[in-house]
Write an enzyme that holds these catalytic residues in place. Structure first.
Site, PDB file in Angstrom:
ATOM      1  N   ASP A 105      -1.893  -3.564   8.051  1.00 49.73           N
ATOM      2  CA  ASP A 105      -3.265  -4.085   8.323  1.00 49.73           C
ATOM      3  C   ASP A 105      -3.391  -6.005   7.819  1.00 49.73           C
ATOM      4  O   ASP A 105      -2.779  -6.680   8.673  1.00 49.73           O
ATOM      5  CB  ASP A 105      -4.470  -3.795   8.525  1.00 49.73           C
ATOM      6  CG  ASP A 105      -4.835  -2.431   9.045  1.00 49.73           C
ATOM      7  OD1 ASP A 105      -3.853  -2.102   9.234  1.00 49.73           O
ATOM      8  OD2 ASP A 105      -5.842  -1.785   8.993  1.00 49.73           O
ATOM      9  N   SER A 145     -12.384  -6.454   9.292  1.00 46.69           N
ATOM     10  CA  SER A 145     -11.568  -6.263   8.403  1.00 46.69           C
ATOM     11  C   SER A 145     -12.338  -5.323   7.517  1.00 46.69           C
ATOM     12  O   SER A 145     -13.684  -5.976   7.631  1.00 46.69           O
ATOM     13  CB  SER A 145     -10.466  -7.067   7.789  1.00 46.69           C
ATOM     14  OG  SER A 145     -10.236  -6.568   6.673  1.00 46.69           O
ATOM     15  N   CYS A 202       0.857  -1.277  -0.486  1.00 47.15           N
ATOM     16  CA  CYS A 202      -0.236   0.218  -0.225  1.00 47.15           C
ATOM     17  C   CYS A 202       0.510   1.238  -0.115  1.00 47.15           C
ATOM     18  O   CYS A 202       0.465   2.506  -0.485  1.00 47.15           O
ATOM     19  CB  CYS A 202      -0.774  -0.252   0.945  1.00 47.15           C
ATOM     20  SG  CYS A 202      -2.138  -1.496   1.252  1.00 47.15           S
ATOM     21  N   CYS A 220      -4.915  -2.687  -1.229  1.00 45.97           N
ATOM     22  CA  CYS A 220      -5.639  -3.869  -1.581  1.00 45.97           C
ATOM     23  C   CYS A 220      -6.698  -3.289  -2.231  1.00 45.97           C
ATOM     24  O   CYS A 220      -7.483  -2.439  -2.217  1.00 45.97           O
ATOM     25  CB  CYS A 220      -6.609  -4.810  -0.184  1.00 45.97           C
ATOM     26  SG  CYS A 220      -5.247  -5.303   0.694  1.00 45.97           S
ATOM     27  N   GLU A 269      -9.462  -6.051  13.694  1.00 43.29           N
ATOM     28  CA  GLU A 269      -9.195  -6.585  13.204  1.00 43.29           C
ATOM     29  C   GLU A 269     -10.024  -8.089  13.033  1.00 43.29           C
ATOM     30  O   GLU A 269      -8.445  -8.820  13.403  1.00 43.29           O
ATOM     31  CB  GLU A 269      -9.096  -5.838  11.888  1.00 43.29           C
ATOM     32  CG  GLU A 269      -9.496  -4.546  11.611  1.00 43.29           C
ATOM     33  CD  GLU A 269      -9.203  -4.273  10.601  1.00 43.29           C
ATOM     34  OE1 GLU A 269      -8.731  -4.880   9.081  1.00 43.29           O
ATOM     35  OE2 GLU A 269      -8.698  -2.665  10.451  1.00 43.29           O
ATOM     36  N   CYS A 312      -2.456   2.712   3.800  1.00 48.84           N
ATOM     37  CA  CYS A 312      -2.811   1.745   4.125  1.00 48.84           C
ATOM     38  C   CYS A 312      -4.423   2.261   5.355  1.00 48.84           C
ATOM     39  O   CYS A 312      -4.012   3.420   5.021  1.00 48.84           O
ATOM     40  CB  CYS A 312      -1.604   1.192   4.733  1.00 48.84           C
ATOM     41  SG  CYS A 312      -2.524  -0.504   5.055  1.00 48.84           S
ATOM     42  N   ASP A 313      -4.523   1.395   5.588  1.00 52.94           N
ATOM     43  CA  ASP A 313      -5.724   1.459   6.265  1.00 52.94           C
ATOM     44  C   ASP A 313      -5.917   3.293   6.689  1.00 52.94           C
ATOM     45  O   ASP A 313      -7.070   3.770   7.042  1.00 52.94           O
ATOM     46  CB  ASP A 313      -6.607   0.521   6.651  1.00 52.94           C
ATOM     47  CG  ASP A 313      -6.757  -0.482   6.137  1.00 52.94           C
ATOM     48  OD1 ASP A 313      -6.809  -0.437   4.970  1.00 52.94           O
ATOM     49  OD2 ASP A 313      -7.498  -2.137   6.154  1.00 52.94           O
ATOM     50  N   LYS A 314      -5.298   3.181   7.975  1.00 57.65           N
ATOM     51  CA  LYS A 314      -5.135   3.688   9.112  1.00 57.65           C
ATOM     52  C   LYS A 314      -4.755   5.335   8.562  1.00 57.65           C
ATOM     53  O   LYS A 314      -4.232   6.206   9.585  1.00 57.65           O
ATOM     54  CB  LYS A 314      -4.458   3.248  10.812  1.00 57.65           C
ATOM     55  CG  LYS A 314      -4.836   2.139  11.182  1.00 57.65           C
ATOM     56  CD  LYS A 314      -6.850   2.072  10.467  1.00 57.65           C
ATOM     57  CE  LYS A 314      -7.619   1.002  11.092  1.00 57.65           C
ATOM     58  NZ  LYS A 314      -7.097  -0.175  10.125  1.00 57.65           N
TER      59      LYS A 314
END
Length: 575
Positions: free
Chosen positions: A92, A485, A60, A205, A459, A133-135
């Site tokens: 993650d 997730s 990511c 992702c 998650e 990435c996610d955060k």
């Protein structure tokens, strides 16, 4: 740029960076800048910070140095003084299923803290915040909100989907493959082949998991220009978006266009409408609540359900469907969905954006195709939607008086009832599933994984995917005070509040209790009387903290409830 009058800095406001670049007494400061290649022209320009979480930790973020370079070029070409600095990231997907996953939500806060601190300490005038990435993404946007500096959000872009036996696959298929191998439904050789093909390069992702959900939301909120979330990480268009973000950052500083000028209750409602229409990640509930709290916008968890009830789901993407972000981008991207909602009066068209225009004006300017005009089998019209209601449900009841979050990912059953099997952590639940003990009708509860109890709300994609891989995605329920997730599907209910560690009812249930989930009525209840629950409460003792020192102990102390976004900022935290 040599003089102030070459730039209109907005209502005669002086640039904050002049505190370190202007006047004879700042000669030492300028000398430090000169050592890094800056010159007289830069000292008269707005200082634009470009926080960059590039790292070889996750695909990511592995390419974000290149994305940042394009943004820096855009700032420079527009007459700004670009200053790049780094911050952390956590993968993650790589930490999933391990104790390390507890670091994920904490990283959101540390990213926000670090960007806020550097921006404050170095007296920056504006920001181009980059997320992969996610955060990263909510962390960066929270930092912009806290500093209230003119800011543009820049997404690093999605990964190309992999391919296996003629179909597109993502890392979600790998996690579910682990469960299928454990159940004997897939060979180890096939899993190995999928592993080698699922992630073909850089980028987040590919499904409508948390990263792509938050990138899409950045457009709906007004933090990023429309269409900027779509180009893939390794597409040349991604670098054009980055260049334009840098140029726009100089403009927003000149105009003093701050997050507080365009973030409103209406913009958050637009973000929720998009989230539920595209089947976005449940994590966005947590992040939007946190961002709204930081922005001083009154937003409750119940409002996600209210908006979901009136907003149909019109995109069928992974994890519920088979298509990915690339497919959405190829037909026009997020603006196609936003425009469909706008035309149906399901979007506040007068909400302002970072461009200075309203979102309605921006949609009319770019004129995206209508869904009716597209030959896209994963998009549906508002009149004939995939689902009449949006994907997010907020369930309450005696098991979750503070609320809990479920994402409807497919043609899910609306009712589930069964005996509970309680686990005190994810590891024991995963072992139970992998040993093949799961039966149709079961309810698996994983507790003490909340913001304070975990800490960090791990998650549970490993557990949910293992259950789905064994063919139980639709007939086994999973409930936790942690998170699921964005790639999770099926009967997975997270964010149960209050959490077990804080004395919530989820900490009082016992093996064999019968739990009822009614999605239509929005209830999550355990068949135990109030008197019995109170008797159990009197016998209950708070578990010992999992960590006594270090960063995890600090955040176990500082996190607020998931019902309010699990924020840590003392000024906005609500227990």
């Amino acid at each position: 740029m040599s003089s102030d009058d070459e730039f209109d800095y907005g209502k005669d406001e002086q640039l904050r960076s002049r505190e370190v670049t202007e006047g004879p007494d700042k000669a030492p400061h300028r000398a430090m800048f000169r050592a890094m290649g800056f010159d007289d022209e830069d000292f008269g320009a707005p200082m634009i910070g470009v926080p960059n979480p590039a790292a070889d930790i996750t695909p990511c973020n592995v390419h974000l140095d290149d994305v940042a370079d394009a943004a820096l070029e855009g700032v420079d070409e527009a007459g700004g003084m670009p200053i790049e600095f780094g911050t952390i990231t956590i993968s993650d997907a790589i930490s999933m299923g391990t104790e390390g996953m507890k670091a994920s939500l904490i990283s959101r806060e540390l990213i926000a803290d670090s960007v806020e601190l550097v921006s404050f300490g170095e007296r920056m005038d504006g920001l181009v915040t980059i997320g992969g990435c996610d955060k990263n993404m909510p962390g960066m946007m929270i930092a912009s909100i806290r500093t209230d500096l003119p800011s543009v959000f820049l997404y690093g872009g999605s990964i190309m989907p992999g391919e296996h036996e003629g179909r597109e696959i993502t890392v979600q298929n790998l996690f579910e493959g682990v469960g299928a191998v454990a159940d004997g439904e897939m060979s180890g050789e096939e899993l190995d082949e999928m592993e080698r093909n699922a992630c073909p390069g850089a980028g987040s992702c590919g499904g409508m998991f948390t990263a792509n959900t938050m990138a899409s939301i950045s457009e709906a909120l007004g933090f990023a220009p429309l269409g900027s979330a779509g180009p893939l990480a390794e597409d040349e268009a991604r670098y054009e978006v980055a260049l334009e973000a840098g140029e726009l950052a100089v403009e927003v500083v000149e105009e003093q266009r701050k997050p507080s000028d365009f973030l409103s209750k209406e913009s958050f409602e637009n973000a929720i409408a998009l989230q539920v229409a595209i089947g976005g990640s449940t994590n966005a509930v947590l992040h939007l609540l946190a961002m709204a709290a930081e922005a001083g916008v009154d937003l409750s968890i119940e409002e996600f359900d209210e908006i979901s009830q009136r907003t149909p789901k019109i995109a069928n993407l992974q994890p519920g469907g088979t298509r990915v972000m690339q497919d959405l981008h190829e037909v026009g991207g997020v603006p196609v969905i936003l425009n469909a909602l706008y035309e149906a009066d399901l979007l506040h068209g007068d909400a302002l954006t970072v461009t200075g225009n309203t979102i309605g004006e921006e949609l009319e300017r770019i004129n995206p195709p209508t869904i009716e005009e597209l030959d896209a089998d994963f998009l549906y019209t508002v009149d004939e939607p995939k689902n009449e209601q949006g994907a997010i449900r907020i369930l309450t009841g005696n098991l979750a008086p503070g609320g809990s979050v479920l994402k409807v990912t497919g043609d899910d059953e609306l009712h589930h009832e069964g005996p509970v099997r309680v686990f005190e952590d994810e590891e024991n639940a995963m072992q139970y599933v992998q040993e093949g003990h799961v039966e149709s009708g079961d309810v698996i509860v994983i507790r003490n994984e909340g913001p304070q109890g975990g800490p960090g709300m791990r998650e549970m994609l490993g557990v949910t995917s293992a259950v789905a891989g064994q063919g139980h995605a639709e007939d086994v329920a999973l409930i936790t005070d942690g998170r699921f997730s964005g790639a999770t599907r099926g009967f997975s209910i997270g964010h149960v509040a209050p959490e077990a560690f804080a004395g919530g009812p989820i900490g009082l249930i016992e093996d064999g209790d019968v739990i009822t989930i009614d999605i239509e009525d929005r209830t999550l209840a355990v068949d135990v009387s109030d008197e019995e629950l109170e008797a159990r409460r009197e016998e209950w003792d708070r578990p010992e903290p999992n960590y006594e020192t270090g960063v995890l102990a600090k955040f176990a102390r500082d996190f607020g409830s998931a019902a309010n976004g699990a924020v840590t900022n003392p000024g906005v935290k609500e227990d």
